[in-house]
Design a protein around this motif. Structure first.
Motif, PDB file in Angstrom:
ATOM      1  N   VAL C 145       0.858  -1.177   0.000  1.00 18.52           N
ATOM      2  CA  VAL C 145       0.000   0.000   0.000  1.00 18.52           C
ATOM      3  C   VAL C 145       0.896   1.229   0.000  1.00 18.52           C
ATOM      4  O   VAL C 145       1.898   1.262   0.719  1.00 18.52           O
ATOM      5  CB  VAL C 145      -0.909  -0.002   1.250  1.00 18.52           C
ATOM      6  N   LEU C 146       0.552   2.208  -0.814  1.00 18.10           N
ATOM      7  CA  LEU C 146       1.387   3.399  -0.957  1.00 18.10           C
ATOM      8  C   LEU C 146       0.641   4.636  -0.491  1.00 18.10           C
ATOM      9  O   LEU C 146      -0.465   4.904  -0.935  1.00 18.10           O
ATOM     10  CB  LEU C 146       1.798   3.556  -2.434  1.00 18.10           C
ATOM     11  N   ASP C 147       1.272   5.377   0.404  1.00 18.65           N
ATOM     12  CA  ASP C 147       0.721   6.659   0.844  1.00 18.65           C
ATOM     13  C   ASP C 147       1.728   7.738   0.467  1.00 18.65           C
ATOM     14  O   ASP C 147       2.728   7.957   1.149  1.00 18.65           O
ATOM     15  CB  ASP C 147       0.496   6.634   2.364  1.00 18.65           C
ATOM     16  N   ARG C 150       3.101  10.686   2.764  1.00 19.00           N
ATOM     17  CA  ARG C 150       4.105  10.461   3.806  1.00 19.00           C
ATOM     18  C   ARG C 150       5.508  10.310   3.242  1.00 19.00           C
ATOM     19  O   ARG C 150       6.479  10.274   3.979  1.00 19.00           O
ATOM     20  CB  ARG C 150       3.769   9.181   4.571  1.00 19.00           C
ATOM     21  N   CYS C 151       5.583  10.168   1.941  1.00 20.91           N
ATOM     22  CA  CYS C 151       6.860   9.870   1.305  1.00 20.91           C
ATOM     23  C   CYS C 151       7.836  11.036   1.458  1.00 20.91           C
ATOM     24  O   CYS C 151       7.467  12.193   1.300  1.00 20.91           O
ATOM     25  CB  CYS C 151       6.591   9.587  -0.170  1.00 20.91           C
ATOM     26  N   VAL C 152       9.070  10.717   1.778  1.00 20.20           N
ATOM     27  CA  VAL C 152      10.096  11.763   1.861  1.00 20.20           C
ATOM     28  C   VAL C 152      10.996  11.763   0.621  1.00 20.20           C
ATOM     29  O   VAL C 152      12.036  12.397   0.603  1.00 20.20           O
ATOM     30  CB  VAL C 152      10.950  11.635   3.138  1.00 20.20           C
ATOM     31  N   LEU C 153      10.568  11.061  -0.399  1.00 26.68           N
ATOM     32  CA  LEU C 153      11.274  11.040  -1.683  1.00 26.68           C
ATOM     33  C   LEU C 153      12.756  10.706  -1.538  1.00 26.68           C
ATOM     34  O   LEU C 153      13.631  11.408  -2.047  1.00 26.68           O
ATOM     35  CB  LEU C 153      11.073  12.372  -2.411  1.00 26.68           C
ATOM     36  N   CYS C 154      13.006   9.638  -0.819  1.00 29.05           N
ATOM     37  CA  CYS C 154      14.383   9.206  -0.612  1.00 29.05           C
ATOM     38  C   CYS C 154      14.863   8.307  -1.739  1.00 29.05           C
ATOM     39  O   CYS C 154      16.022   7.959  -1.799  1.00 29.05           O
ATOM     40  CB  CYS C 154      14.491   8.470   0.712  1.00 29.05           C
ATOM     41  N   TRP C 155      13.974   7.875  -2.599  1.00 30.57           N
ATOM     42  CA  TRP C 155      14.300   7.028  -3.751  1.00 30.57           C
ATOM     43  C   TRP C 155      14.651   5.595  -3.370  1.00 30.57           C
ATOM     44  O   TRP C 155      15.093   4.832  -4.233  1.00 30.57           O
ATOM     45  CB  TRP C 155      15.482   7.555  -4.551  1.00 30.57           C
ATOM     46  N   ARG C 156      14.560   5.250  -2.129  1.00 30.61           N
ATOM     47  CA  ARG C 156      15.018   3.901  -1.781  1.00 30.61           C
ATOM     48  C   ARG C 156      14.230   2.827  -2.528  1.00 30.61           C
ATOM     49  O   ARG C 156      14.796   1.878  -3.059  1.00 30.61           O
ATOM     50  CB  ARG C 156      14.859   3.668  -0.282  1.00 30.61           C
ATOM     51  N   CYS C 157      12.916   2.984  -2.536  1.00 31.51           N
ATOM     52  CA  CYS C 157      12.088   1.958  -3.170  1.00 31.51           C
ATOM     53  C   CYS C 157      12.388   1.877  -4.659  1.00 31.51           C
ATOM     54  O   CYS C 157      12.469   0.797  -5.240  1.00 31.51           O
ATOM     55  CB  CYS C 157      10.615   2.248  -2.928  1.00 31.51           C
ATOM     56  N   VAL C 158      12.533   3.044  -5.259  1.00 29.00           N
ATOM     57  CA  VAL C 158      12.774   3.091  -6.694  1.00 29.00           C
ATOM     58  C   VAL C 158      14.139   2.485  -7.017  1.00 29.00           C
ATOM     59  O   VAL C 158      14.294   1.698  -7.949  1.00 29.00           O
ATOM     60  CB  VAL C 158      12.702   4.554  -7.176  1.00 29.00           C
ATOM     61  N   GLN C 180       6.469  12.291  -7.175  1.00 28.70           N
ATOM     62  CA  GLN C 180       5.821  11.288  -6.354  1.00 28.70           C
ATOM     63  C   GLN C 180       6.228   9.901  -6.819  1.00 28.70           C
ATOM     64  O   GLN C 180       6.645   9.710  -7.960  1.00 28.70           O
ATOM     65  CB  GLN C 180       4.309  11.434  -6.466  1.00 28.70           C
ATOM     66  N   VAL C 181       6.098   8.981  -5.915  1.00 27.97           N
ATOM     67  CA  VAL C 181       6.378   7.591  -6.230  1.00 27.97           C
ATOM     68  C   VAL C 181       5.096   6.967  -6.740  1.00 27.97           C
ATOM     69  O   VAL C 181       4.034   7.168  -6.168  1.00 27.97           O
ATOM     70  CB  VAL C 181       6.865   6.885  -4.953  1.00 27.97           C
ATOM     71  N   LEU C 182       5.166   6.240  -7.824  1.00 27.02           N
ATOM     72  CA  LEU C 182       3.939   5.650  -8.365  1.00 27.02           C
ATOM     73  C   LEU C 182       4.254   4.495  -9.315  1.00 27.02           C
ATOM     74  O   LEU C 182       5.360   4.400  -9.841  1.00 27.02           O
ATOM     75  CB  LEU C 182       3.145   6.728  -9.123  1.00 27.02           C
ATOM     76  N   ILE C 200      12.499  -1.073   3.777  1.00 28.98           N
ATOM     77  CA  ILE C 200      13.517  -0.017   3.712  1.00 28.98           C
ATOM     78  C   ILE C 200      12.929   1.375   3.602  1.00 28.98           C
ATOM     79  O   ILE C 200      13.657   2.356   3.715  1.00 28.98           O
ATOM     80  CB  ILE C 200      14.518  -0.243   2.562  1.00 28.98           C
ATOM     81  N   CYS C 201      11.640   1.480   3.367  1.00 29.49           N
ATOM     82  CA  CYS C 201      11.027   2.823   3.339  1.00 29.49           C
ATOM     83  C   CYS C 201      11.196   3.441   4.723  1.00 29.49           C
ATOM     84  O   CYS C 201      10.790   2.855   5.712  1.00 29.49           O
ATOM     85  CB  CYS C 201       9.551   2.731   2.966  1.00 29.49           C
ATOM     86  N   PRO C 202      11.825   4.598   4.813  1.00 28.37           N
ATOM     87  CA  PRO C 202      12.117   5.140   6.142  1.00 28.37           C
ATOM     88  C   PRO C 202      10.902   5.740   6.830  1.00 28.37           C
ATOM     89  O   PRO C 202      10.981   6.122   7.987  1.00 28.37           O
ATOM     90  CB  PRO C 202      13.169   6.214   5.851  1.00 28.37           C
ATOM     91  N   VAL C 203       9.813   5.851   6.114  1.00 23.06           N
ATOM     92  CA  VAL C 203       8.598   6.398   6.717  1.00 23.06           C
ATOM     93  C   VAL C 203       7.443   5.444   6.406  1.00 23.06           C
ATOM     94  O   VAL C 203       7.653   4.363   5.879  1.00 23.06           O
ATOM     95  CB  VAL C 203       8.309   7.815   6.172  1.00 23.06           C
ATOM     96  N   GLY C 204       6.255   5.875   6.714  1.00 26.01           N
ATOM     97  CA  GLY C 204       5.111   4.985   6.491  1.00 26.01           C
ATOM     98  C   GLY C 204       4.488   5.163   5.121  1.00 26.01           C
ATOM     99  O   GLY C 204       3.268   5.114   4.986  1.00 26.01           O
ATOM    100  N   ALA C 205       5.315   5.378   4.114  1.00 26.23           N
ATOM    101  CA  ALA C 205       4.762   5.604   2.778  1.00 26.23           C
ATOM    102  C   ALA C 205       4.452   4.296   2.071  1.00 26.23           C
ATOM    103  O   ALA C 205       3.477   4.188   1.345  1.00 26.23           O
ATOM    104  CB  ALA C 205       5.723   6.438   1.945  1.00 26.23           C
ATOM    105  N   LEU C 206       5.285   3.312   2.280  1.00 26.65           N
ATOM    106  CA  LEU C 206       5.020   2.003   1.697  1.00 26.65           C
ATOM    107  C   LEU C 206       4.693   1.065   2.849  1.00 26.65           C
ATOM    108  O   LEU C 206       5.476   0.926   3.788  1.00 26.65           O
ATOM    109  CB  LEU C 206       6.235   1.501   0.915  1.00 26.65           C
ATOM    110  N   LEU C 207       3.539   0.466   2.760  1.00 29.52           N
ATOM    111  CA  LEU C 207       3.051  -0.324   3.887  1.00 29.52           C
ATOM    112  C   LEU C 207       2.698  -1.722   3.434  1.00 29.52           C
ATOM    113  O   LEU C 207       2.328  -1.944   2.288  1.00 29.52           O
ATOM    114  CB  LEU C 207       1.803   0.333   4.473  1.00 29.52           C
TER     115      LEU C 207
HETATM  116  S1  SF4 Z   1      11.166   4.469   0.157  1.00 26.60           S
HETATM  117 FE1  SF4 Z   1       9.366   5.466   1.062  1.00 26.60          FE
HETATM  118  S2  SF4 Z   1       9.984   7.580   1.510  1.00 26.60           S
HETATM  119 FE2  SF4 Z   1      11.530   6.724   0.131  1.00 26.60          FE
HETATM  120  S3  SF4 Z   1      10.848   7.354  -1.945  1.00 26.60           S
HETATM  121 FE3  SF4 Z   1       9.997   5.296  -1.561  1.00 26.60          FE
HETATM  122  S4  SF4 Z   1       7.966   5.660  -0.693  1.00 26.60           S
HETATM  123 FE4  SF4 Z   1       9.103   7.589  -0.540  1.00 26.60          FE
END
Ligand code: SF4
Ligand code: FMN
Ligand code: FES
Lengths: 461, 242, 940
Positions: C145-147, C150-158, C180-182, C200-207
């Motif tokens: 689930v993606l919110d 909350r994303c801090v655009l750290c690019w980790r997921c990408v 945005q991440v999508l 690895i998402c540092p916040v609750g953006a990817l759940l």
């Molecule tokens: S890992 Fe989380 S905070 Fe970082 S870009 Fe992806 S969704 Fe955003």
């Protein structure tokens, strides 16, 4: 009386009807410099000549071109030359005119650069919005192939050289050289982490020379006439002539080529002085990134402008008279940086967004006294901390606006309106998200749910 | 929103149903565009312009077509494409009117032009008219400050535009009359200009100036090298091309 | 500085560090935490969040510690006023658009952004405008689930999906403040590794969808464990709330999994707490029903039978632990004196023992790390992405990051093809010849890339075929080129089984058995022929797994007395006479041995249901009932004995195999210093999550490979000073602590007898055609499907010999008498040169997909729906000749059974078809008969 010195702009000024055609170019000594570079000179000689000329990049950073070339490793191949023809710095329009009116001069410069560093292929990254320039460049490339100036064994030598025209798609940041490379490779145009620098690992990971259109357009003359000839103009550290794009509240906005070191007052005179006989209130000397000046008593060269607290940048000079609202000017520039921020790093992405909100508030009469300090804090948060110079530039422009014209900002706040009558909100379009998808777009409204309940005033981090 | 699917782990052989937006002639151009570059990924943006010339804007099928052609995921195409303002992800008008709103133009009256156009077109900047003929947007510095305030209609320039000029231009276009830019260029339609942008520098095989057959892409390229600042990608991994 | 070391100063401390290491890592090792969001030690630096800016003397600007390599003489100040100002400023920037929904955010309590703000953040915000908002909580797949707010655009997921997994389905779109991440439109985040982005998402953006709103982190208890699924053996933590496992995350181990696990390992824990788990012993009554009973009675029944039985066969499943394996082996070979014991089911007959010809080890000589230092890797086996997913990541890293050349030998396109230097597309069975070609250098282009160091990987691929010639070729290649061999058996317990001698011809420690016993096929054949008195199934489900459905049906049809130790009432259990409930991996102490022979330890977290118990304990009780008292009370007793009796394991010290128990903040990076009085944790801040110096091989891994050369041990000892001895230890003493055993014969629930099998036979030939989503094990569902009992019921009865029985659970008609056809290989051309009337015979090449009908998936709600429908993959040319195209239905038949399957065109050798082995609705083993199966395909 100030006068232009036309070197790079000579052909297009003297032959306004057809300066871009191959025929006219050949009639006016075109390709002589390139021929000399390929047929008569060794690559090292070329590099040496450019180095001793002291030519500095005209794209904004002013880095010595010959030195940049010398970073290119000799033993790696292929190598590339890339032309930065993505001119987007507000107030600058010299490259566009050079591309439209003298495309062959640019091709000639590319041949010289490629010969000097040993590249056999070059790309022109042409700003997407330059429809006419692209047409003229494309035609020039065809004609140059036809004439044997491009392709296999050019000028009868054993040097093969190809040029590929590439169009941008609308993003100022792609003028930044590493973002340009990512864009040219088909990615989002976002700056790369450096080192490695493009000269070592650039396009497709290969050594790449990136030069500005004006820089390259200077080369044919420099090579034909030598570095001594070039140094007759300008200063010791900023030699040669430079095109300045003059606009704003002047009588004859246009590109003017003058020796570096020419005074700003002389440039204003060349441009016909201020409209309606007014006085300049603020001057942007080197594109929107450059901090504001309030006096024309400064020489236009890299060092002098730096001393004056600004920079030569791209040479885009904007004069503003006393009718100009400096809050609006700051808002417009900051909106520009916000719109063009690539979003890669936190300070630039969030800082420009925030600054725009605060500036809008002030301009429309909802400002608070503490907002000026807040803006300066935002500047400090971006300056020197963002990933690439775009964030720095945004903070310089903003900071100089607030600092130089703080009284005007305070007046806006105190009066609760714009003293220049500019307070009306003109809808200038969906700023953010204009690039994006409908379903994923941004709404600036508080979201329903959790967020809606939080009073803006009480917002806690 | 729930997406139900059967996981394939990004199986490269999985094809998503989509409509290839290019006909044979357009495909020939697409191939010519790819041939310009040592690495096909460089062709992504020009190919999206080609999609725009065919579809009027960058459609979902168009992005899938490009993804399959280049061997990337549609998400990668979207990531690149959505970054740039000239690639429109929504239907747009036949004529795109861009009014520069940067410093020189603002100080010389751009807001009056914006106001006049808003009234004439009955819509705010950023929108397309109800009849689908005009899209009206504000733009950042178009490098035409010497003609401030200046506008572009499908990227051809108009200098020193007064509000009356702007309205007159719209009137002319609406009447179907030919409009010429400051440099005397005929104003193109969105499809025409997108095609021109897409194919700039591209040469169909066998046509004059088709130098590519010999050189472009001819030299050895380290195929999977990408700079350290970015993750290395293997170009046909994770794509939807078969 | 010499030897690649530099000296620098960080916050006034002098540090020595290896050249080129990143400042952020070096500082962390010193105990200096530099805050960060985008940096992750498992991926390349991008330096986008700008959180880690620090002051470096001589630099005009602050520098990002995550992208600055240490240099000699560098003077760094991370708490310089300017640096702290930058860090606080960055936090303020990140928060202006961050929503205030921490109270309902799963991450709250283990969120670096929250912690950072708590520690450094301003108490109020100067941002008074509306925040940027997006549609909340998009389900971008069935698992994630993606919110975006909350994303801090750290690019980790990408970065993870592009750089590590290679399936770029999640991307950054738009630009500037609208970035945005999508995923693309409605395309799901279709990755086998998507769960890593959640971790690895540092916040609750990817759940995690399954974990969403399930627990607060501080309510979780956790225990280190090892994934029980495949032979890679990724270390994990299981986390439980109220005695139920609710989350599972990867434990980093740079020797095994780096930081990653696959989604099956991450989300496949649900089966542990499934309602369907067996909870008490069952005995078949005279009325042919199962009845819950006490352990004492069930054991009596079994030992009673065993006392008189002469012909005993034991099949153990490869998801059991090493201790279970030892117990099974001991029960068979010592107590019952039979070598008719085997653990190979899907990989039946895979001749692991032949690998011993190379080095005396029936397993790998290579470690996973050898892949990264290899110049060339040869892969002969199944698609690792489907079968051994994290091995796929390691291979991918070796090729793309370390520049190894990869040569793939496969009859069918597999995921590795995309990154391979050479792909050798061979006929099914032609792998041996292709590998010989490498050995003798026939194909110069390919052979030219076979260089030293070389690692040859082999894993059994298509169930039901004879891998012998392939293994021989692989071993010859390895010997000839002086290469290391990576043997890739399929399951978590596979290697432990072989090590411990659950094998008809190998005793524990790879010593050849005195007498050569029957393998799985032999045991089943004996049962089918009525030549077996008792069949013990220990964690084994031949009905689902054995690649000859007919033989299994005949085996059970013979009425052999069957004892099953199982987690679930599987279809095989349905044929048992006595059933013992088994404890699952999260409920027990134990070890798994992975494919590089690394022993890693599991710790119990929850209690098993009812009186379920560990298989080793069950074996021990059976032996006890037979008068053979092994004297085992707990896990340590088993190990003491293993060390004493299995030569290769003599020096295994389980304290090396264990995993440090870490604080709950295990997986997220927090600036808080862990309490130094707790454990051995020297790592500050995020070190609690990310072990120090991941990249340079500093102390951080679990388990050990064995038998290790002492040279290698010395290496590991340097990595973990004080923990791994660098000299052979004294032989272990026998007085390990003893864990209490549950009282034998604990009372079973005295609920009424469980009715497990509907006894009323439904008419044969009922419509058993493919029904989507019907699990085969629904024989146990209350409404049994019509034909479920038919042909499988242990009372046998008449078999369904209708030629038109389509795919179905009854799909295996009985054939009396004869055993499977000879295991000789015929090329398709020889035997099936012609085809007529649009039908044609094909060699069957099968294999498992990640999401299949196994218990981990089918009993896990989150994964169940992801399993693909069965299909048949054909070469395009073959399909054309049959008049079939993509998406058509085709009739596939073999062994007298037919099924209608969807056609897919694929890059597969001509004359072969690929059918996934065990997908919902249909199992390929129903059409497999004998070895090297051939099937017929035609237009329906
Ligand atoms: S890992 Fe989380 S905070 Fe970082 S870009 Fe992806 S969704 Fe955003
Ligand atoms: C945000 C940003 C925008 C830039 N835009 C341009 C541009 O539009 N044109 C250009 O030539 N250089 C631009 N530059 C400078 C280039 O990065 C680079 O320095 C230049 O192209 C090098 O060429 P030169 O050495 O010939 O000047 C920009 C730099 C930054 C940081
Ligand atoms: S910039 Fe270093 S951690 Fe993000």
């Amino acid at each position: 009386m100030a006068e232009e010195v036309r070197v790079v702009t000579k052909r297009m000024r003297e032959h306004t009807e057809d300066s871009w055609t191959l025929q006219r170019v050949l009639d006016t000594g075109g390709y002589d410099g390139a021929r000399k570079a390929v047929v008569e000179m060794a690559p090292e000689e070329l590099g040496g000549e450019v180095k001793s000329s002291g030519l500095r990049g005209r794209g904004g950073a002013g880095f010595p071109t010959g030195v940049k070339w010398s970073f290119v490793p000799a033993d790696v191949s292929p190598k590339y030359v890339v032309v930065n023809h993505d001119e987007g710095e507000p107030g600058t329009f010299k490259d566009r005119e050079l591309g439209e009116r003298d495309p062959h001069q640019l091709l000639e410069g590319m041949i010289i650069a490629a010969r000097a560093v040993g590249a056999n292929k070059a790309f022109i990254y042409c700003r997407g919005e330059f429809a006419l320039g692209s047409r003229r460049l494309d035609q020039a490339i065809r004609d140059a192939y036809g004439a044997g100036f491009l392709g296999e064994g050019i000028f009868g030598s054993d040097f093969d050289f190809d040029i590929v025209l590439h169009r941008g798609a609308g993003a100022y940041i792609c003028g930044e050289e590493s973002a340009l490379l990512d864009s040219l490779e088909g990615f989002r145009g976002q700056p790369r982490l450096r080192p490695p620098f493009p000269a070592v690992k650039g396009l497709y990971g290969q050594p790449t020379v990136i030069n500005n259109t004006e820089t390259l357009s200077t080369l044919p003359h420099l090579i034909l006439n030598g570095s001594e000839w070039f140094r007759q103009w300008g200063t010791e550290k900023s030699p040669g002539t430079k095109i300045f794009s003059v606009s704003g509240h002047v009588n004859r906005p246009a590109n003017y080529e003058v020796p570096l070191g020419t005074s700003l007052a002389d440039l204003l005179e060349l441009a016909g002085g201020m409209q309606n006989g007014k006085e300049p209130k603020a001057i942007i000397p080197g594109g929107a990134s450059a901090p504001l000046l309030t006096s024309t008593d400064v020489a236009l060269d890299f060092e002098s402008l730096q001393e004056a607290g600004s920079m030569l940048g791209s040479g885009g000079v904007v004069f503003m008279d006393e009718t100009t609202c400096m809050v609006r000017n700051t808002l417009v520039t900051t909106e520009f940086f916000e719109h063009e921020s690539c979003g890669k790093c936190t300070p630039c992405r969030e800082g420009t967004w925030w600054a725009v909100k605060v500036l809008e508030r002030i301009e429309h009469g909802d400002g608070r006294q503490e907002d000026m300090d807040l803006l300066l804090d935002i500047c400090n948060g971006m300056d020197g901390r963002s990933f690439c110079p775009l964030g720095d530039a945004a903070s310089w422009a903003l900071r100089s606006g607030v600092k130089t014209f703080r009284d005007e900002f305070e007046q806006h706040v105190a009066e609760g309106s714009c003293p220049f009558g500019g307070g009306e909100r003109v809808h200038v379009g969906a700023r953010v998200g204009a690039t994006g998808l409908g379903e994923a777009g941004i709404t600036s409204q508080p979201a329903a749910g959790i967020d809606a309940d939080s009073e803006p005033e009480a917002a806690q981090p | 929103m729930t997406r139900r699917y059967q996981a394939t782990g990004g199986d490269i052989d999985e094809q998503n149903g989509y409509r290839n937006v290019f006909d044979d002639e357009q495909q020939a151009w697409a191939d010519a565009i790819v041939a310009k570059y040592p690495n096909p990924r460089s062709a992504v943006l020009p190919l999206l312009f080609l999609v725009q010339s065919v579809e009027g804007y960058v459609t979902e099928d168009g992005m899938r077509t490009v993804a399959n052609m280049i061997g990337l995921t549609p998400a990668q195409i979207l990531a690149s494409g959505s970054f740039y303002t000239m690639l429109k992800k929504q239907p747009q008008g036949e004529y795109l009117i861009s009014v520069c709103r940067n410093i020189s133009c603002t100080h010389r009256g751009a807001y009056d032009v914006i106001q006049a156009l808003s009234e004439r077109l009955g819509t705010d900047a950023g929108n397309t008219t109800a009849d689908g003929r005009f899209t009206f947007e504000t733009a950042e510095c178009l490098a035409t400050c010497d003609g401030a305030p200046s506008i572009q209609i499908n990227y051809d320039d108009f200098y020193d535009v007064t509000p009356q000029d702007a309205v007159a231009l719209v009137d002319k276009l609406e009447r179907g009359e030919e409009v010429r830019s400051a440099a005397g260029e005929r104003v193109r339609t969105v499809r025409e200009i997108s095609f021109e942008t897409a194919t700039a520098g591209a040469r169909l095989p066998g046509t004059a100036g088709d130098h590519r057959a010999r050189t472009v892409g001819g030299e050895a390229q380290p195929s999977d090298f990408l700079p350290d600042s970015r993750p290395k990608l293997s170009h046909d991994e994770g794509s939807h091309s078969g | 500085m010499s030897d690649g070391k530099v000296t620098l100063t960080i916050n006034g401390h002098d540090v020595e560090a290896e050249e080129n290491r990143l400042l952020i890592d070096v500082a962390e090792e010193l105990g200096v935490y530099v805050p960060r969001f985008c940096y992750h030690p498992g991926m390349k630096s991008v330096a986008v969040c700008r959180m880690c800016l620090v002051k470096v003397e001589g630099s005009r600007k602050l520098l990002p510690a995550c992208a600055t390599p240490v240099t000699d003489g560098m003077v760094v100040d991370t708490v310089d006023e300017e640096a702290v100002d930058a860090q606080e400023g960055m936090l303020e920037f990140l928060l202006i658009n961050h929503p205030l929904d921490c109270p309902i955010c799963d991450r709250a309590g283990e969120c670096p952004l929250q912690d950072q703000t708590y520690k450094h953040g301003p108490g109020s915000s100067r941002y008074i405008e509306p925040k940027r908002t997006y549609e909340k909580a998009l389900e971008i797949s069935d698992l994630v689930v993606l919110d975006r707010e909350r994303c801090v655009l750290c690019w980790r997921c990408v970065r993870f999906s592009e750089e590590i997994a290679g399936d770029a389905f999640i991307q950054l779109i738009d630009r500037g403040a609208g970035t945005q991440v999508l995923t693309f439109k409605d395309d799901p985040f279709d990755s086998y590794f998507s769960g890593n982005t959640i971790q690895i998402c540092p916040v609750g953006a990817l759940l995690s969808k399954p974990y969403r709103f399930v627990s607060r982190p501080w309510d979780l208890t956790s225990a280190p464990s090892v994934c029980s699924y495949c032979a890679v053996g990724c270390p994990l933590t299981n986390e439980a709330r109220a005695e139920k496992v609710v989350r599972c995350q990867a434990l980093p181990n740079e020797n095994v999994n780096d930081f990653w696990v696959c989604d099956k390992g991450r989300f496949g824990y649900h089966y542990v707490s499934s309602e369907e788990r067996l909870a008490s012993p069952l005995v078949r009554t005279d009325a042919d029903e199962f009845e819950a009973t006490s352990w004492g009675r069930a054991l009596d029944v079994v030992t009673g039978r065993l006392r008189t039985a002469r012909r005993i066969g034991i099949i153990a499943g490869a998801h059991l632990t090493t201790e279970d394996a030892y117990a099974v082996s001991k029960l068979a070979k010592k107590t019952l004196r039979t070598s008719d014991v085997d653990s190979r089911l899907q990989d039946a007959g895979a001749p692991y023992e032949r690998a011993a010809a190379l080095s005396g080890v029936a397993g790998s000589t290579a470690t996973l790390n050898d892949l990264e230092s290899a110049r060339t890797i040869v892969w002969v086996g199944p698609d690792p992405k489907e079968v051994l997913p994290v091995l796929y990541l390691r291979l991918r890293k070796s090729v793309l990051e370390e520049g190894a050349k990869l040569i793939v030998v496969s009859p069918r396109r597999i995921s590795l093809d995309a990154i391979a230097t050479h792909v050798i597309r061979c006929d099914v069975g032609g792998e041996a010849e292709a590998v010989d070609g490498l050995t003798w250098g026939f194909d110069t282009a390919v052979a030219g890339d076979v260089g030293d160091p070389l690692v040859v990987c082999w894993g059994p691929s298509s169930p039901g075929r004879d891998e012998g010639p392939i293994v021989d070729a692989v071993v010859a290649l390895a010997r000839n080129k002086n290469a290391k061999l990576l043997v890739c058996p399929p399951h978590a317990g596979s290697q432990g089984m072989i090590d411990m001698g659950v094998h008809p011809s190998l005793d524990p420690g790879y010593t050849p058995s005195d007498s050569r016993g029957k393998d799985t096929r032999g045991i089943l054949q004996a049962a089918a022929a009525g030549e077996l008195d008792i069949l013990l199934l220990i964690g084994a489900d031949p009905v689902a797994d054995f690649p000859d459905g007919g033989l299994v049906a005949r085996a059970f049809g013979s009425g052999v007395f069957t004892v099953a130790v199982e987690l679930f009432p599987t279809e095989s259990v349905a044929h048992a006479d006595v059933v013992f409930p088994s404890a699952a991996y999260a409920e027990r102490e134990g070890t798994f041995t992975n494919l590089e022979r690394r022993i890693q330890k599991l710790e119990p977290l929850t209690a098993p249901p009812g009186s379920a118990s560990e298989p080793w304990r069950i074996c021990s009780r059976i032996a006890h009932g037979l008068g053979d008292d092994w004297g085992w009370a707990g896990f340590n007793d088993v190990w003491t004995e293993i060390r004493a009796t299995v030569p290769t394991h003599a020096h295994v010290d389980l304290t090396w195999a264990g995993q440090e128990s870490r604080p709950l903040s295990l997986h997220y990076e927090s600036p808080f210093q862990p309490d130094p009085t707790h454990g051995r944790s020297v790592s500050a801040g995020p070190g609690a999550g990310y072990p120090k110096g991941h990249r340079s091989g500093a102390p951080f891994h679990t388990g050990q490979n064995w038998p290790l050369s002492w040279e290698l041990r010395g290496f590991e000892a340097r990595q973990r000073p004080g923990i791994i001895p660098s000299r052979p230890p004294e032989p272990p003493a026998g007085d390990d602590p003893v864990s209490p055993a549950p009282a034998p014969g604990a009372p079973a629930g005295d609920d009424a007898a469980l009715r497990l099998i509907p006894r009323t036979d439904t008419p044969a030939g009922g419509d058993a055609s493919l029904r989507s989503g019907t699990p085969l094990s629904s024989a146990f569902a209350s409404e049994a499907s019509p034909s479920s009992a038919k042909g499988w019921s242990r009372t046998g009865g008449e078999d369904g010999d209708s030629p038109e029985v389509k795919a179905g659970k009854s799909g295996v008609p009985e054939r009396s008498g004869e055993s499977s056809p000879a295991a000789t290989w015929h090329s398709v051309e020889d035997e099936f040169p012609s085809f007529s009337e649009g039908r044609r015979s094909f060699v069957l090449y099968t294999g498992r997909l990640l999401y299949d009908e196994g218990a981990m998936v089918s009993k896990t709600v989150a994964l169940k729906s992801l399993a693909r429908r069965p299909f048949v993959e054909l070469n395009e040319e073959d399909a054309k000749e049959l008049g079939l195209s993509e998406g058509d239905e085709a009739l596939v038949g073999g062994n007298g059974v037919r099924a209608t399957l969807e056609v897919r065109l694929g890059d597969i050798a001509r004359g072969a078809v690929f059918i996934p082995y065990d997908q919902p609705g249909w199992r390929a083993n129903s059409i497999i008969r004998g070895v090297n199966p051939v099937v017929e395909v035609r237009h329906p």
